[in-house]
Motif scaffolding. Structure first.
Motif, PDB file in Angstrom:
ATOM      1  N   ASP A   1       0.833  -1.203   0.000  1.00 14.65           N
ATOM      2  CA  ASP A   1       0.000   0.000   0.000  1.00 14.65           C
ATOM      3  C   ASP A   1       0.868   1.253   0.000  1.00 14.65           C
ATOM      4  OD1 ASP A   1      -2.201   1.655   0.098  1.00 14.65           O
ATOM      5  OD2 ASP A   1      -2.654   1.271   2.200  1.00 14.65           O
ATOM      6  N   ARG A   2       1.937   1.246   0.797  1.00  5.39           N
ATOM      7  CA  ARG A   2       2.798   2.426   0.910  1.00  5.39           C
ATOM      8  C   ARG A   2       3.632   2.668  -0.344  1.00  5.39           C
ATOM      9  NH1 ARG A   2       0.447   5.438   4.684  1.00  5.39           N
ATOM     10  NH2 ARG A   2       0.313   4.365   6.704  1.00  5.39           N
ATOM     11  N   PHE A   3       3.959   1.598  -1.060  1.00  7.48           N
ATOM     12  CA  PHE A   3       4.832   1.739  -2.224  1.00  7.48           C
ATOM     13  C   PHE A   3       4.074   1.924  -3.540  1.00  7.48           C
ATOM     14  CE2 PHE A   3       8.454   0.041   0.280  1.00  7.48           C
ATOM     15  CZ  PHE A   3       9.425   0.932  -0.147  1.00  7.48           C
TER      16      PHE A   3
ATOM     17  N   ARG B   1      19.172 -10.432  11.763  1.00  9.93           N
ATOM     18  CA  ARG B   1      20.081  -9.497  11.097  1.00  9.93           C
ATOM     19  C   ARG B   1      19.528  -9.050   9.747  1.00  9.93           C
ATOM     20  NH1 ARG B   1      24.102 -12.924  13.327  1.00  9.93           N
ATOM     21  NH2 ARG B   1      24.330 -14.091  11.378  1.00  9.93           N
ATOM     22  N   ALA B   2      19.000  -9.999   8.981  1.00  9.20           N
ATOM     23  CA  ALA B   2      18.424  -9.639   7.681  1.00  9.20           C
ATOM     24  C   ALA B   2      17.204  -8.740   7.854  1.00  9.20           C
ATOM     25  CB  ALA B   2      18.054 -10.903   6.908  1.00  9.20           C
ATOM     26  N   GLU B   3      16.377  -9.042   8.835  1.00  8.43           N
ATOM     27  CA  GLU B   3      15.180  -8.240   9.065  1.00  8.43           C
ATOM     28  C   GLU B   3      15.536  -6.820   9.493  1.00  8.43           C
ATOM     29  OE1 GLU B   3      11.259  -9.641  10.939  1.00  8.43           O
ATOM     30  OE2 GLU B   3      12.359  -8.799  12.623  1.00  8.43           O
ATOM     31  N   ARG B   4      16.495  -6.686  10.393  1.00  8.63           N
ATOM     32  CA  ARG B   4      16.888  -5.342  10.846  1.00  8.63           C
ATOM     33  C   ARG B   4      17.362  -4.481   9.691  1.00  8.63           C
ATOM     34  NH1 ARG B   4      18.982  -7.794  15.697  1.00  8.63           N
ATOM     35  NH2 ARG B   4      21.031  -8.000  14.711  1.00  8.63           N
ATOM     36  N   LEU B   5      18.175  -5.070   8.823  1.00 12.91           N
ATOM     37  CA  LEU B   5      18.702  -4.300   7.694  1.00 12.91           C
ATOM     38  C   LEU B   5      17.590  -3.906   6.734  1.00 12.91           C
ATOM     39  CD1 LEU B   5      21.401  -3.315   6.398  1.00 12.91           C
ATOM     40  CD2 LEU B   5      21.233  -5.326   4.934  1.00 12.91           C
ATOM     41  N   MET B   6      16.729  -4.852   6.375  1.00 13.07           N
ATOM     42  CA  MET B   6      15.655  -4.551   5.430  1.00 13.07           C
ATOM     43  C   MET B   6      14.685  -3.526   5.994  1.00 13.07           C
ATOM     44  SD  MET B   6      16.387  -6.081   2.677  1.00 13.07           S
ATOM     45  CE  MET B   6      14.881  -5.636   1.832  1.00 13.07           C
ATOM     46  N   LEU B   7      14.342  -3.640   7.278  1.00 13.53           N
ATOM     47  CA  LEU B   7      13.414  -2.675   7.872  1.00 13.53           C
ATOM     48  C   LEU B   7      14.034  -1.290   7.959  1.00 13.53           C
ATOM     49  CD1 LEU B   7      11.634  -4.694  10.719  1.00 13.53           C
ATOM     50  CD2 LEU B   7      10.771  -4.081   8.458  1.00 13.53           C
ATOM     51  N   ALA B   8      15.341  -1.215   8.217  1.00 16.28           N
ATOM     52  CA  ALA B   8      16.013   0.091   8.244  1.00 16.28           C
ATOM     53  C   ALA B   8      15.940   0.755   6.872  1.00 16.28           C
ATOM     54  CB  ALA B   8      17.469  -0.082   8.678  1.00 16.28           C
TER      55      ALA B   8
ATOM     56  N   HIS C   1      13.612   4.051   5.869  1.00 18.30           N
ATOM     57  CA  HIS C   1      14.263   5.219   5.269  1.00 18.30           C
ATOM     58  C   HIS C   1      13.549   5.643   3.985  1.00 18.30           C
ATOM     59  CE1 HIS C   1      17.505   7.854   3.835  1.00 18.30           C
ATOM     60  NE2 HIS C   1      17.374   7.240   2.669  1.00 18.30           N
ATOM     61  N   LEU C   2      13.225   4.675   3.134  1.00 18.77           N
ATOM     62  CA  LEU C   2      12.561   4.999   1.865  1.00 18.77           C
ATOM     63  C   LEU C   2      11.184   5.610   2.080  1.00 18.77           C
ATOM     64  CD1 LEU C   2      13.405   1.796  -0.224  1.00 18.77           C
ATOM     65  CD2 LEU C   2      14.396   4.080  -0.517  1.00 18.77           C
ATOM     66  N   LEU C   3      10.429   5.063   3.028  1.00 14.69           N
ATOM     67  CA  LEU C   3       9.057   5.518   3.258  1.00 14.69           C
ATOM     68  C   LEU C   3       8.983   6.728   4.192  1.00 14.69           C
ATOM     69  CD1 LEU C   3       7.271   2.057   3.704  1.00 14.69           C
ATOM     70  CD2 LEU C   3       7.260   3.530   1.687  1.00 14.69           C
ATOM     71  N   GLU C   4      10.088   6.994   4.885  1.00 15.08           N
ATOM     72  CA  GLU C   4      10.157   8.092   5.853  1.00 15.08           C
ATOM     73  C   GLU C   4       9.133   7.922   6.969  1.00 15.08           C
ATOM     74  OE1 GLU C   4       9.779  11.668   3.557  1.00 15.08           O
ATOM     75  OE2 GLU C   4      11.884  11.606   2.930  1.00 15.08           O
ATOM     76  N   ARG C   5       8.855   6.683   7.287  1.00 23.96           N
ATOM     77  CA  ARG C   5       7.938   6.376   8.387  1.00 23.96           C
ATOM     78  C   ARG C   5       8.096   4.913   8.771  1.00 23.96           C
ATOM     79  NH1 ARG C   5       1.972   7.152   6.337  1.00 23.96           N
ATOM     80  NH2 ARG C   5       2.913   8.859   5.159  1.00 23.96           N
ATOM     81  N   ARG C   6       7.707   4.598   9.991  1.00 25.03           N
ATOM     82  CA  ARG C   6       7.735   3.213  10.458  1.00 25.03           C
ATOM     83  C   ARG C   6       6.347   2.623  10.275  1.00 25.03           C
ATOM     84  NH1 ARG C   6       8.253   0.182  15.563  1.00 25.03           N
ATOM     85  NH2 ARG C   6      10.023  -1.243  15.357  1.00 25.03           N
ATOM     86  N   LEU C   7       6.277   1.435   9.728  1.00 27.68           N
ATOM     87  CA  LEU C   7       4.993   0.813   9.454  1.00 27.68           C
ATOM     88  C   LEU C   7       4.313   0.371  10.744  1.00 27.68           C
ATOM     89  CD1 LEU C   7       5.920  -1.361   6.349  1.00 27.68           C
ATOM     90  CD2 LEU C   7       4.907   0.908   6.400  1.00 27.68           C
ATOM     91  N   VAL C   8       3.010   0.559  10.799  1.00 27.14           N
ATOM     92  CA  VAL C   8       2.223   0.174  11.972  1.00 27.14           C
ATOM     93  C   VAL C   8       2.328  -1.323  12.229  1.00 27.14           C
ATOM     94  CG1 VAL C   8      -0.110   0.064  12.925  1.00 27.14           C
ATOM     95  CG2 VAL C   8       0.628   2.095  11.642  1.00 27.14           C
TER      96      VAL C   8
END
Length: 258
Positions: free
Chosen positions: A104-106, A228-235, A239-246
């Motif tokens: 939805d965000r992308f 580790r993979a999740e932390r990197l992908m979520l970071a 950054h791209l969305l400029e928001r943290r997903l609910v």
């Protein structure tokens, strides 16, 4: 030239829904040919409504829609694929929520020719519902979605020097959109995150296997490799969305409680 019909039939995946007025629901739908759109399901909250049960969250239905000025009107719906595993497992349902929110965000509303996005989400919801490792299905989905959205991270060469990466731990720059080699880290003007070699290898493998999920699902990852993979992908996604997903916050609360 005749005007295109304002009514059309399409399969749709329900990305989100909320109450609207006294008895209606406001739905966010993803369709293959008409992209993402908002639609009102009239009377869907009434106990005996014909639409009730056919517009379940994260389900695929065959829909008859009529385009309005601002919102579409959903007049008929028939449930095709409920992805039952998402209903029986709270964590799998939470991953489905994340997948839907991310898409939805992308994506913009009314984006034409969303067939590739629709197929990706359809496959992903099925994988989350049935796969042995739903987290692996999500990592695969993130990279595939980023590629379709034009934000695929550079994982094979340094984004600063454009030289191939040595087989060792490196750094990742969300600003630069990829890996920064150890030698070039001092040249980067942005904040970098450390990335272990096994994490880099995993993400590269997922990236190379875009058309072969069968090869991906045979992987067996430890909990720390997943983290580790999740932390990197979520970071990178944050950054791209400029928001943290609910949905991310809900997943974290769910893991802590379990």
């Amino acid at each position: 030239m005749p005007r295109p019909s304002r009514s059309f039939r399409s399969q749709a995946i329900i990305l989100s829904r909320r109450d609207f007025g006294e008895a209606d629901r406001l739905l966010t739908l993803l369709t293959p040919a008409h992209g993402k759109l908002r639609a009102i399901a009239k009377g869907a909250r009434k106990p005996n409504a014909k639409l009730s049960g056919h517009v379940e969250l994260f389900a695929r239905s065959d829909c008859l829609l009529h385009r309005g000025r601002n919102l579409a009107i959903l007049t008929q719906a028939e449930l095709i694929e409920p992805y039952l595993g998402l209903r029986d497992d709270l964590q799998r349902g939470a991953y489905a929520s994340y997948a839907a929110e991310l898409l939805d965000r992308f994506t913009a509303d009314d984006e034409e020719d969303a067939g590739a996005l629709f197929a990706l989400l359809d496959d992903t919801l099925q994988r989350i519902a049935t796969a042995r490792d739903a987290r692996l299905a999500i990592r695969f989905y993130e990279l595939a979605l980023l590629e379709l959205a034009g934000f695929m991270p550079e994982l094979s060469e340094c984004v600063i020097t454009r030289q191939p990466l040595a087989p060792e731990a490196q750094f990742f720059s969300c600003d630069e959109g990829g890996v920064v080699s150890r030698a070039a880290r001092s040249l980067s003007q942005s904040r970098t995150l450390p990335i272990k070699l096994d994490t880099l290898k995993l993400l590269r493998y997922l990236q190379r296997s875009a058309d072969n999920y069968a090869a991906v699902e045979s992987l067996r990852l430890r909990a720390d490799e997943h983290q580790r993979a999740e932390r990197l992908m979520l970071a990178y996604i944050t950054h791209l969305l400029e928001r943290r997903l609910v949905s991310v916050a809900f997943l974290e609360r769910l893991r802590k409680s379990s």
